[in-house]
Design an enzyme around this catalytic site. Structure first.
Site, mmCIF file in Angstrom:
data_model
loop_
_atom_site.group_PDB
_atom_site.id
_atom_site.type_symbol
_atom_site.label_atom_id
_atom_site.label_comp_id
_atom_site.label_asym_id
_atom_site.label_seq_id
_atom_site.Cartn_x
_atom_site.Cartn_y
_atom_site.Cartn_z
ATOM 1 N N ASP A 24 0.832 -1.208 0.000
ATOM 2 C CA ASP A 24 0.000 0.000 0.000
ATOM 3 C C ASP A 24 0.866 1.258 0.000
ATOM 4 O O ASP A 24 1.981 1.248 0.516
ATOM 5 C CB ASP A 24 -0.905 -0.036 1.245
ATOM 6 C CG ASP A 24 -2.061 0.939 1.132
ATOM 7 O OD1 ASP A 24 -2.285 1.502 0.038
ATOM 8 O OD2 ASP A 24 -2.747 1.150 2.147
ATOM 9 N N ASN A 72 -10.440 -2.896 -6.831
ATOM 10 C CA ASN A 72 -9.598 -1.944 -7.580
ATOM 11 C C ASN A 72 -10.122 -1.623 -8.984
ATOM 12 O O ASN A 72 -9.735 -0.610 -9.570
ATOM 13 C CB ASN A 72 -8.146 -2.437 -7.674
ATOM 14 C CG ASN A 72 -7.366 -2.305 -6.381
ATOM 15 O OD1 ASN A 72 -6.401 -3.029 -6.146
ATOM 16 N ND2 ASN A 72 -7.767 -1.386 -5.511
HETATM 17 C C1 FPP Z 1 -1.886 0.362 -3.282
HETATM 18 O O1 FPP Z 1 -1.401 1.672 -3.376
HETATM 19 C C2 FPP Z 1 -1.372 -0.412 -4.358
HETATM 20 C C3 FPP Z 1 -2.128 -0.983 -5.329
HETATM 21 C C4 FPP Z 1 -3.591 -0.829 -5.411
HETATM 22 C C5 FPP Z 1 -1.532 -1.749 -6.373
HETATM 23 C C6 FPP Z 1 -0.256 -2.456 -6.013
HETATM 24 C C7 FPP Z 1 0.430 -2.614 -7.254
HETATM 25 C C8 FPP Z 1 1.750 -2.558 -7.461
HETATM 26 C C9 FPP Z 1 2.786 -2.482 -6.420
HETATM 27 C C10 FPP Z 1 2.214 -2.565 -8.842
HETATM 28 C C11 FPP Z 1 1.726 -3.729 -9.633
HETATM 29 C C12 FPP Z 1 2.443 -4.961 -9.246
HETATM 30 C C13 FPP Z 1 2.965 -5.820 -10.120
HETATM 31 C C14 FPP Z 1 3.665 -7.019 -9.625
HETATM 32 C C15 FPP Z 1 2.893 -5.607 -11.570
HETATM 33 P P1 FPP Z 1 -2.464 2.829 -3.507
HETATM 34 O O2 FPP Z 1 -2.568 3.180 -4.937
HETATM 35 O O3 FPP Z 1 -3.751 2.437 -2.873
HETATM 36 O O4 FPP Z 1 -1.766 3.947 -2.676
HETATM 37 P P2 FPP Z 1 -2.479 5.087 -1.821
HETATM 38 O O5 FPP Z 1 -3.247 4.396 -0.737
HETATM 39 O O6 FPP Z 1 -1.332 5.863 -1.312
HETATM 40 O O7 FPP Z 1 -3.347 5.862 -2.767
#
Ligand code: FPP
Length: 253
Positions: A24, A72
């Protein structure tokens, strides 16, 4: 079943066999730098590569990363598209690496509902690495614990209808074999980055006895040093599985 390894620095405390991570904070990492959210995800992928390498060097047998939840899909279309593109390029660039490193690649989640191009690449990578049995990297994609439970119960009910399961004999071992993780050990340690203290529909049943570790760093900043710190914290804990501390320390008491 694989035995947990003893950690070199803490001879009495075993290493986790299975570590799962809620990655996250990509968005906040980007926002803090005045960058678009997509750049946070891109850095997040770079960190995935480092953590996979680190987990293998620590000889952690199972690493499961929460990369995309069923919820998502409701994010802005351009962000969903960017995440799918990143996944596609991750698979294209890492497939050979996974084979060279002898890492089995798996997906937990509704793979059938992923975009076709990504789905094909996922299936190809799963197929190419399916015979490795020492280290397993699983991506949770289009994953949610509740949909997982629905899928499991539906498959089980169909097996009952066919006559290949007896509902009177149902126990946890049987039901868990219908989960996406049916062929994996439960996670010993679940890490969440970015200072949030939520589970977000991730491995709810499988984490019944897991240790949780919440880190302040956003995912792109949660590098190998932070990861090792989480493993050390796990190794310093006493897991009781419902028993008393005395029973754990001298099993005959
Ligand atoms: C949460 O951060 C992260 C996600 C919803 C996606 C996680 C994905 C990756 C690390 C990249 C994709 C992975 C691979 C292996 C291709 P957020 O966007 O919710 O962050 P925030 O809470 O700060 O907005």
């Amino acid at each position: 079943m694989l035995k947990r390894k003893k950690q070199p620095t803490e001879p009495s405390k075993p290493m986790p066999l299975h570590v799962a991570v809620i990655m996250d904070g990509n968005g906040r990492w980007a926002k803090a730098r005045g960058l678009p959210r997509e750049e946070g995800h891109r850095q997040g992928v770079e960190n995935v590569k480092k953590i996979v390498e680190c987990a293998q060097s620590l000889d952690l047998r199972y690493l499961t990363l929460y990369a995309f939840s069923v919820e998502n899909w409701n994010r802005p279309k351009h962000e969903v598209n960017a995440l799918m593109r990143l996944l596609e390029s991750f698979l294209k660039s890492q497939a050979t690496d996974l084979v060279e490193k002898k890492i089995r690649f798996r997906v937990i989640g509704r793979l059938q509902d992923m975009p076709k191009r990504v789905g094909k690449l996922l299936e190809k990578t799963i197929e190419e690495t399916k015979d490795f049995d020492q280290w397993t990297l699983s991506l949770a994609l289009n994953y949610g614990s509740r949909t997982e439970m629905l899928d499991a119960v539906q498959s089980y009910a169909k097996a009952v209808q066919r006559g290949s399961e007896d509902p009177d004999a149902l126990n946890w071992e049987t039901l868990q074999s219908y989960l996406y993780t049916g062929n994996m050990p439960d996670p010993d340690l679940v890490i969440r980055t970015s200072g949030e203290h939520r589970i977000s529909n991730f491995l709810l049943m499988q984490s019944a006895y897991a240790e949780y570790y919440f880190a302040r760093e956003n995912w792109p900043d949660f590098g190998p040093e932070c990861f090792r710190r989480a493993i050390d914290a796990y190794c310093a804990r006493e897991r009781r599985f419902g028993l008393t501390g005395e029973q754990i320390q001298s099993p005959s008491s």
